[in-house]
Write an enzyme that holds these catalytic residues in place. Structure first.
Site, PDB file in Angstrom:
ATOM      1  CE1 TYR A   1      85.441 -21.716  -4.895  1.00 31.43           C
ATOM      2  CE2 TYR A   1      85.969 -24.188  -4.562  1.00 31.43           C
ATOM      3  CZ  TYR A   1      84.969 -23.102  -4.670  1.00 31.43           C
ATOM      4  OH  TYR A   1      83.797 -23.205  -4.488  1.00 31.43           O
TER       5      TYR A   1
ATOM      6  NE  ARG B   1      74.344 -27.124  -2.809  1.00 30.43           N
ATOM      7  CZ  ARG B   1      73.859 -27.168  -1.748  1.00 30.43           C
ATOM      8  NH1 ARG B   1      72.598 -27.918  -1.472  1.00 30.43           N
ATOM      9  NH2 ARG B   1      74.289 -27.261  -0.753  1.00 30.43           N
TER      10      ARG B   1
ATOM     11  CB  SER C   1      71.305 -18.571 -15.951  1.00 34.26           C
ATOM     12  OG  SER C   1      70.824 -18.862 -14.772  1.00 34.26           O
TER      13      SER C   1
END
Length: 325
Positions: free
Chosen positions: A189, A241, A147
């Site tokens: 990354y 998470r 979102s």
């Protein structure tokens, strides 16, 4: 007939590689060669008479870096949104090291809150000699499910938060003609990009560009900027998470050549060195500390490490018998 035989052998090799992969997930014997040493590396007193400011200093890597800097003599100021956690951490570290640790509440996403935080730092300890931008946020999500609020939450903490803290402190340091060491904690990354953590990858890459740019521009003011890219280090907040089921951790060690995850103490020692007077010629540097993970996942053929000697014999025979180009 030959083609069928080739396919049969190939299938057997693939099955064998899967079995080896499963075994390697469970045991990575080479980790015995790479046992972590987490004792404080630098000489005692290396940060005497210095002030260190660490965002996200209440937990995880931030707490570990604060502890090490405090052990080395720094007067530390830690900041995050959760004042109760910060105060408890500050008290515990202070008791352990005998050096004062200050807790200052700050939402790095809010430039006005950052300005007030820096006012408090100046009043408590003076402008810092060491600034570590460690505050971060992350979660896994397919990008098609991401979102605008999810994107904004991560980029506000990681990129905007780092920029607000760095620019606010940097401008005040320039005005007072005081040098300092800035350090940002990113990720491997940030360099390669990564699916499923796109806001984090984008924000961390922005942080690296910010620090490299300021290393070039603000060295003339006595300020230096460096970056640590940690590989996987298990902390409660991040792994809850990023690996909620625990499955990712089990397979992760297979792609780390040293066969283990990193430790908070190893990052803390590196951060202390890079922020110390032993590293004053280091600026604009990006240091990867990941047990070799980045180079392993980057090499197209590195997964062949799981092929057994017998399987190599079979493949070599097949390769020698191949005709034509």
């Amino acid at each position: 007939m030959a083609a069928a035989l080739f396919r049969g052998r190939a299938a057997s090799l693939v099955a064998g590689r899967k079995n080896v992969f499963s075994a390697l997930q469970l045991t990575r014997p080479q980790s015995n060669f790479f046992a972590p040493v987490e004792d404080v590396m630098l000489p005692s007193g290396s940060f005497n008479n210095k002030v260190a400011f660490i965002t996200g200093g209440g937990t995880g890597l931030g707490r570990a870096m604060t502890t090490t800097l405090s052990q080395l003599g720094a007067q530390c100021v830690i900041a995050s949104r959760k004042l109760d956690v910060l105060q408890q951490t500050a008290e515990e570290i202070g008791k352990e090291t005998g050096n004062k640790v200050h807790a200052v509440q700050c939402d790095v996403r809010d430039p006005q809150a950052v300005s007030k935080c820096v006012d408090q730092i100046e009043a408590l300890a003076g402008l810092p000699d060491v600034i570590i931008n460690n505050a971060a946020g992350n979660f896994i999500s397919p990008s098609e499910r991401l979102s605008p609020n999810g994107w904004k939450t991560i980029t506000d903490i990681v990129l905007n938060g780092t920029a607000f803290v760095t620019l606010e402190l940097g401008k005040r340091l320039i005005q007072k003609q005081k040098g300092a060491s800035f350090l940002a904690i990113t990720t491997i990354y940030a360099e390669s990009g990564s699916g499923f953590v796109v806001p984090s990858a984008s924000a961390k890459a922005g942080v690296e560009a910010l620090y490299k740019s300021l290393a070039a521009e603000w060295g003339r003011y006595g300020q230096r900027f460096n970056i640590i890219q940690p590989g996987p280090i298990k902390t409660k907040g991040a792994f809850s998470r990023l690996d909620p089921t625990g499955a990712f951790e089990k397979s992760m060690k297979h792609r780390i050549p040293t066969g283990r995850l990193g430790t908070k103490g190893e990052i803390a020692n590196l951060a202390a060195y890079m922020s110390s007077d032993f590293a004053t010629w280091m600026s604009g540097a990006v240091i990867r500390l990941d047990g070799g993970e980045y180079v392993f996942i980057s090499g197209e053929f590195n997964n062949l490490i799981s092929v057994t000697p017998d399987q190599w014999k079979a493949m070599e025979a097949m390769i020698r018998n191949t005709k034509g180009s």
